[in-house]
Scaffold this motif. Structure first.
Motif, PDB file in Angstrom:
ATOM      1  N   UNK A 102       0.877  -1.170   0.000  1.00 55.28           N
ATOM      2  CA  UNK A 102       0.000   0.000   0.000  1.00 55.28           C
ATOM      3  C   UNK A 102       0.915   1.221   0.000  1.00 55.28           C
ATOM      4  N   UNK A 103       0.682   2.162  -0.914  1.00 57.42           N
ATOM      5  CA  UNK A 103       1.583   3.306  -1.034  1.00 57.42           C
ATOM      6  C   UNK A 103       0.831   4.541  -1.504  1.00 57.42           C
ATOM      7  N   UNK A 104       1.526   5.668  -1.472  1.00 60.34           N
ATOM      8  CA  UNK A 104       1.008   6.933  -1.977  1.00 60.34           C
ATOM      9  C   UNK A 104       2.088   7.610  -2.801  1.00 60.34           C
ATOM     10  N   UNK A 105       2.254   8.913  -2.640  1.00 59.60           N
ATOM     11  CA  UNK A 105       3.347   9.680  -3.247  1.00 59.60           C
ATOM     12  C   UNK A 105       3.360   9.612  -4.775  1.00 59.60           C
ATOM     13  N   UNK A 110      -2.745   9.184  -9.928  1.00 62.88           N
ATOM     14  CA  UNK A 110      -4.015   9.085  -9.220  1.00 62.88           C
ATOM     15  C   UNK A 110      -4.139   7.698  -8.599  1.00 62.88           C
ATOM     16  N   UNK A 111      -5.341   7.240  -8.306  1.00 58.54           N
ATOM     17  CA  UNK A 111      -5.521   5.905  -7.737  1.00 58.54           C
ATOM     18  C   UNK A 111      -4.959   4.869  -8.708  1.00 58.54           C
ATOM     19  N   UNK A 112      -4.238   3.882  -8.159  1.00 61.70           N
ATOM     20  CA  UNK A 112      -3.584   2.891  -8.997  1.00 61.70           C
ATOM     21  C   UNK A 112      -3.683   1.548  -8.266  1.00 61.70           C
ATOM     22  N   UNK A 116      -0.891  -6.597  -6.798  1.00 61.79           N
ATOM     23  CA  UNK A 116       0.203  -6.602  -5.829  1.00 61.79           C
ATOM     24  C   UNK A 116       0.416  -5.268  -5.131  1.00 61.79           C
ATOM     25  N   UNK A 117      -0.123  -4.202  -5.664  1.00 60.72           N
ATOM     26  CA  UNK A 117       0.103  -2.869  -5.107  1.00 60.72           C
ATOM     27  C   UNK A 117      -1.195  -2.076  -5.098  1.00 60.72           C
ATOM     28  N   UNK A 118      -1.315  -1.240  -4.081  1.00 60.57           N
ATOM     29  CA  UNK A 118      -2.507  -0.398  -3.910  1.00 60.57           C
ATOM     30  C   UNK A 118      -2.047   1.049  -3.788  1.00 60.57           C
TER      31      UNK A 118
END
Length: 176
Positions: A102-105, A110-112, A116-118
């Motif tokens: 889970x990540x941001x930055x 935008x939302x992706x 395997x990744x959020x």
């Protein structure tokens, strides 16, 4: 952020492993370098990464290469245990007990949301939305960010906080 909020957040680990029953997840600010085992991640890369270029992780979106999440998905498929086995056969990655990040930055994407990744950056810093990933259930909820102020003081404050963060507990912190 208030000074108290900043202090609170600066005490979080750079890579936060969630406890059972959510141990398949880790939370990071930027991303993970798929060429390195979790215990060897560079904290600066984890905080700022967006892409994996020819020279490794980069925080710039437009320098070529792949989004780190694409490279991560490929690595996770390569590391998948043989059928019927519970562990990977790669000794450098034997500590991997998770398969979702889970990540941001990454407001530019935008939302992706992928297997395997959020990627939860929904552009709150630019007046968009703030998005939460809710466990259990792997659902999301977003709220508007009506108090966004993109003035020069905000940019200066972010730069100051980043300088402060570079000297905080994150320097040398690897994994929790």
């Amino acid at each position: 952020l208030s000074p108290g909020d900043f202090k609170f957040m600066s005490e979080f680990p750079v890579v936060m492993a969630l406890p059972n029953p959510y141990s398949e997840f880790v939370v990071v600010h930027g991303g993970l370098d798929p060429s390195k085992p979790i215990l060897q991640q560079n904290p600066d890369d984890v905080m700022t990464m967006r892409n994996i270029g020819d020279d490794g992780p980069t925080s710039e979106k437009d320098t070529g290469g792949l989004g780190w999440f694409e490279a991560w998905a490929t690595k996770m498929k390569d590391l998948a245990p043989p059928s019927g086995s519970a562990e990977t056969t790669d000794p450098d990655y034997s500590v991997i007990r998770f398969n979702k990040v889970i990540y941001g930055h990454d407001a530019g994407r935008d939302l992706n949301i992928r297997e395997d990744t959020k990627g939860l950056d929904s552009r709150c810093v630019y007046g968009g939305k703030l998005t939460a990933f809710i466990l259990p259930g792997e659902t999301m909820m977003s709220v508007n960010c009506p108090n966004y102020d993109g003035g020069d003081d905000l940019t200066k404050d972010r730069r100051r906080r980043r300088r402060d963060l570079n000297g905080s507990k994150h320097a040398g912190q690897k994994y929790h």
